[in-house]
Design an enzyme around this catalytic site. Structure first.
Site, PDB file in Angstrom:
ATOM      1  N   ASP A  82     -90.998 -40.467  19.699  1.00 41.87           N
ATOM      2  CA  ASP A  82     -91.435 -39.264  19.612  1.00 41.87           C
ATOM      3  C   ASP A  82     -93.145 -38.771  20.319  1.00 41.87           C
ATOM      4  OD1 ASP A  82     -88.723 -38.969  20.410  1.00 41.87           O
ATOM      5  OD2 ASP A  82     -88.255 -38.690  17.284  1.00 41.87           O
TER       6      ASP A  82
ATOM      7  N   LYS B 121     -81.479 -40.269  19.603  1.00 42.76           N
ATOM      8  CA  LYS B 121     -80.602 -40.595  19.119  1.00 42.76           C
ATOM      9  C   LYS B 121     -79.644 -41.848  18.950  1.00 42.76           C
ATOM     10  CE  LYS B 121     -79.843 -35.383  20.459  1.00 42.76           C
ATOM     11  NZ  LYS B 121     -80.892 -34.792  19.346  1.00 42.76           N
TER      12      LYS B 121
ATOM     13  N   ALA C  61     -81.662 -44.974  19.007  1.00 40.38           N
ATOM     14  CA  ALA C  61     -82.450 -45.928  18.294  1.00 40.38           C
ATOM     15  C   ALA C  61     -82.144 -45.372  16.312  1.00 40.38           C
ATOM     16  CB  ALA C  61     -83.873 -45.581  18.004  1.00 40.38           C
TER      17      ALA C  61
ATOM     18  N   GLU D 107     -77.258 -38.698  24.943  1.00 39.26           N
ATOM     19  CA  GLU D 107     -78.536 -38.849  25.524  1.00 39.26           C
ATOM     20  C   GLU D 107     -78.163 -39.860  26.529  1.00 39.26           C
ATOM     21  OE1 GLU D 107     -81.732 -37.200  22.477  1.00 39.26           O
ATOM     22  OE2 GLU D 107     -81.744 -39.519  22.555  1.00 39.26           O
TER      23      GLU D 107
ATOM     24  N   THR E 150     -71.236 -30.922  11.427  1.00 38.81           N
ATOM     25  CA  THR E 150     -72.081 -31.333  10.184  1.00 38.81           C
ATOM     26  C   THR E 150     -73.280 -29.611  10.463  1.00 38.81           C
ATOM     27  OG1 THR E 150     -74.341 -32.065  11.998  1.00 38.81           O
ATOM     28  CG2 THR E 150     -72.495 -33.581  10.360  1.00 38.81           C
TER      29      THR E 150
ATOM     30  N   GLY F 244     -79.391 -35.343  11.937  1.00 40.73           N
ATOM     31  CA  GLY F 244     -77.755 -35.661  11.976  1.00 40.73           C
ATOM     32  C   GLY F 244     -78.212 -37.439  12.253  1.00 40.73           C
ATOM     33  N   ASP F 245     -79.038 -37.710  13.018  1.00 38.13           N
ATOM     34  CA  ASP F 245     -78.905 -39.305  13.142  1.00 38.13           C
ATOM     35  C   ASP F 245     -78.709 -40.086  12.145  1.00 38.13           C
ATOM     36  OD1 ASP F 245     -79.000 -38.000  15.659  1.00 38.13           O
ATOM     37  OD2 ASP F 245     -81.571 -38.256  15.580  1.00 38.13           O
TER      38      ASP F 245
HETATM   39  P1  ATP Z   1     -80.785 -32.448  13.827  1.00 40.37           P
HETATM   40  O1  ATP Z   1     -79.985 -32.015  15.694  1.00 40.37           O
HETATM   41  O2  ATP Z   1     -81.791 -31.754  13.541  1.00 40.37           O
HETATM   42  O3  ATP Z   1     -80.991 -33.840  14.264  1.00 40.37           O
HETATM   43  P2  ATP Z   1     -77.921 -31.672  13.592  1.00 40.37           P
HETATM   44  O4  ATP Z   1     -78.135 -30.532  13.530  1.00 40.37           O
HETATM   45  O5  ATP Z   1     -77.456 -33.024  14.406  1.00 40.37           O
HETATM   46  O6  ATP Z   1     -79.367 -32.302  12.989  1.00 40.37           O
HETATM   47  P3  ATP Z   1     -77.399 -30.947  10.671  1.00 40.37           P
HETATM   48  O7  ATP Z   1     -76.427 -30.366  10.738  1.00 40.37           O
HETATM   49  O8  ATP Z   1     -78.585 -30.366  10.996  1.00 40.37           O
HETATM   50  O9  ATP Z   1     -77.546 -31.826  11.990  1.00 40.37           O
HETATM   51  O10 ATP Z   1     -77.653 -31.752   9.911  1.00 40.37           O
HETATM   52  C1  ATP Z   1     -76.984 -33.068   9.537  1.00 40.37           C
HETATM   53  C2  ATP Z   1     -76.281 -33.439   8.169  1.00 40.37           C
HETATM   54  O11 ATP Z   1     -78.079 -33.502   7.582  1.00 40.37           O
HETATM   55  C3  ATP Z   1     -76.079 -32.228   6.621  1.00 40.37           C
HETATM   56  O12 ATP Z   1     -74.796 -32.113   7.140  1.00 40.37           O
HETATM   57  C4  ATP Z   1     -76.849 -31.855   6.137  1.00 40.37           C
HETATM   58  O13 ATP Z   1     -75.415 -33.033   4.893  1.00 40.37           O
HETATM   59  C5  ATP Z   1     -78.402 -32.945   5.990  1.00 40.37           C
HETATM   60  N1  ATP Z   1     -79.122 -31.895   6.020  1.00 40.37           N
HETATM   61  C6  ATP Z   1     -79.407 -31.556   7.161  1.00 40.37           C
HETATM   62  N2  ATP Z   1     -80.460 -30.242   6.946  1.00 40.37           N
HETATM   63  C7  ATP Z   1     -80.660 -30.011   5.806  1.00 40.37           C
HETATM   64  C8  ATP Z   1     -80.898 -29.372   4.557  1.00 40.37           C
HETATM   65  N3  ATP Z   1     -82.210 -29.000   5.057  1.00 40.37           N
HETATM   66  N4  ATP Z   1     -81.309 -29.715   3.222  1.00 40.37           N
HETATM   67  C9  ATP Z   1     -80.301 -30.906   2.743  1.00 40.37           C
HETATM   68  N5  ATP Z   1     -78.822 -31.440   3.607  1.00 40.37           N
HETATM   69  C10 ATP Z   1     -79.771 -31.108   5.014  1.00 40.37           C
HETATM   70  O1  RIB Z   2     -82.357 -36.454  16.627  1.00 40.10           O
HETATM   71  C1  RIB Z   2     -83.932 -36.126  17.253  1.00 40.10           C
HETATM   72  C2  RIB Z   2     -84.162 -37.352  17.876  1.00 40.10           C
HETATM   73  O2  RIB Z   2     -83.303 -36.613  19.376  1.00 40.10           O
HETATM   74  C3  RIB Z   2     -85.477 -37.376  18.048  1.00 40.10           C
HETATM   75  O3  RIB Z   2     -85.944 -38.726  17.925  1.00 40.10           O
HETATM   76  C4  RIB Z   2     -85.518 -37.078  19.736  1.00 40.10           C
HETATM   77  O4  RIB Z   2     -86.384 -38.281  20.426  1.00 40.10           O
HETATM   78  C5  RIB Z   2     -84.761 -37.116  20.463  1.00 40.10           C
HETATM   79  O5  RIB Z   2     -83.768 -38.248  21.185  1.00 40.10           O
END
Ligand code: ATP
Ligand code: RIB
Length: 312
Positions: A18, A45, A47, A145, A227, A258-259
């Site tokens: 990244d 994702k 890793a 991915e 999520t 999310g990861d």
């Molecule tokens: P990303 O693509 O940004 O990695 P995602 O969209 O797959 O994430 P999210 O739903 O944004 O996943 O986040 C996963 C979990 O992380 C949420 O269910 C929550 O528990 C926690 N989380 C994410 N953002 C926040 C935040 N701003 N404050 C507190 N907890 C958070």
């Molecule tokens: O979920 C975050 C990840 O998405 C980053 O680390 C980036 O490499 C992309 O794959």
């Protein structure tokens, strides 16, 4: 604190490097903005989830395909520093390792563009060649991915071997998942956008997520864990629909939240914790991660998460 049982989690998926720029605001198409911070960290994702599961205390084997370049070699070194088994990572002589260009603004919002490179040269036959190690997993975790056919091979293999599988369909699939595939997945963990893409249904108002979620369970998914960022998550299965709130924190960088959630979820489930407790611990880990910059650098270890839960 240690986990009651030290499980073996197998993560199959992407590995990237990244390259991140932080700036006050994100650029619009055609616009240039001047950033104020730059850093390089290992990502992807797959890793990120492997690192999260490892920091949660599990034994982790990570299977990925990286390029024969310094980016890939550096990634492997970092995974080994974390104590991840990298013996089954494949090397692609013909493509670069995966690269993600990431921009993060002052509110923690991000834009990500990924050059998949070697991640997309990861084939079903590579999975077949790893069947012996795959057989030893307590739980398998995949994302979106690497090529669909490769993931499908993993889903079928896990189902035949009766190994529980978590599918984090991120980024969202190009076409909805069939009921035949859904029935082979024990835990599906989309965000809202990904839920739309998995089902082919639009979420027009908040209550639609319940209807669409319940329909997905009727189509074959055993457990849907949706999520919802700072709104937490929603667990839907045949027996219950439960909202699990997010922990309240000041987010500075949500890349990889999310990861972190998925890696922790896998580790906790495999260690024998209940689904509800696993989601709660995963939520705490993800909340900590958004208070720090970068995907992998921001993932906390288990002791930190336990302390966070005790004090929040
Ligand atoms: P990303 O693509 O940004 O990695 P995602 O969209 O797959 O994430 P999210 O739903 O944004 O996943 O986040 C996963 C979990 O992380 C949420 O269910 C929550 O528990 C926690 N989380 C994410 N953002 C926040 C935040 N701003 N404050 C507190 N907890 C958070
Ligand atoms: O979920 C975050 C990840 O998405 C980053 O680390 C980036 O490499 C992309 O794959």
């Amino acid at each position: 604190m240690i986990l009651s049982k030290k499980p073996h989690i197998l993560i199959i998926g992407s590995s990237n490097t990244d390259l991140t720029i932080k700036s006050e605001k994100l650029p619009s198409p055609g616009e240039t903005v001047i950033g104020n911070e730059f850093f390089i960290a290992s990502g992807g994702k797959g890793a990120n989830q492997a690192v999260a599961a490892r920091r949660a205390g599990a034994n982790v084997t990570f299977i990925a395909k990286i390029g024969d370049d310094d980016f890939g070699r550096n990634n492997i070194q970092l995974y080994q520093n974390d104590g991840i088994n990298t013996d089954h990572i494949l090397i692609d002589k013909n493509n670069y390792s995966g690269i993600a260009l990431i921009m993060v603004d002052s509110k923690g919002e991000n834009l990500i563009s990924v050059a998949s490179n070697s991640n997309y040269n990861f084939h079903p036959k590579d999975i077949e060649s790893k069947k012996e190690i795959i057989k030893t997993a307590d739980i398998i975790l995949i994302q979106n991915e690497i090529p669909d056919q490769t993931n499908l091979t993993v889903i079928n293999m896990a189902f035949d071997l009766k190994i529980p599988l978590i599918f984090n369909p991120a980024p969202g699939p190009k076409k909805p998942l069939s009921s035949t595939i859904l029935k082979k997945i024990k835990y599906l963990t989309p965000n809202k956008k990904e839920l739309e893409l998995v089902t082919g249904k639009l979420i027009k108002e908040e209550t639609d997520i319940y209807t669409i979620g319940q329909e997905l369970v009727q189509s074959g998914i055993e457990n849907l864990i949706l999520t919802l960022g700072n709104k937490g998550s929603l667990l839907i299965n045949k027996n219950e629909t439960i909202a699990i709130p997010a922990f309240k924190v000041d987010a500075i960088d949500t890349v990889g939240a999310g990861d972190c959630f998925n890696g922790y979820l896998g580790a906790m489930l495999a260690s024998g914790k209940s689904l509800y407790d696993s989601i709660k611990i995963a939520s705490a880990a993800a909340a900590i991660s958004v208070t720090k910059r970068g995907a992998q650098p921001s993932i906390p270890n288990y002791n930190e998460v336990v302390h966070f839960i005790e004090t929040h």
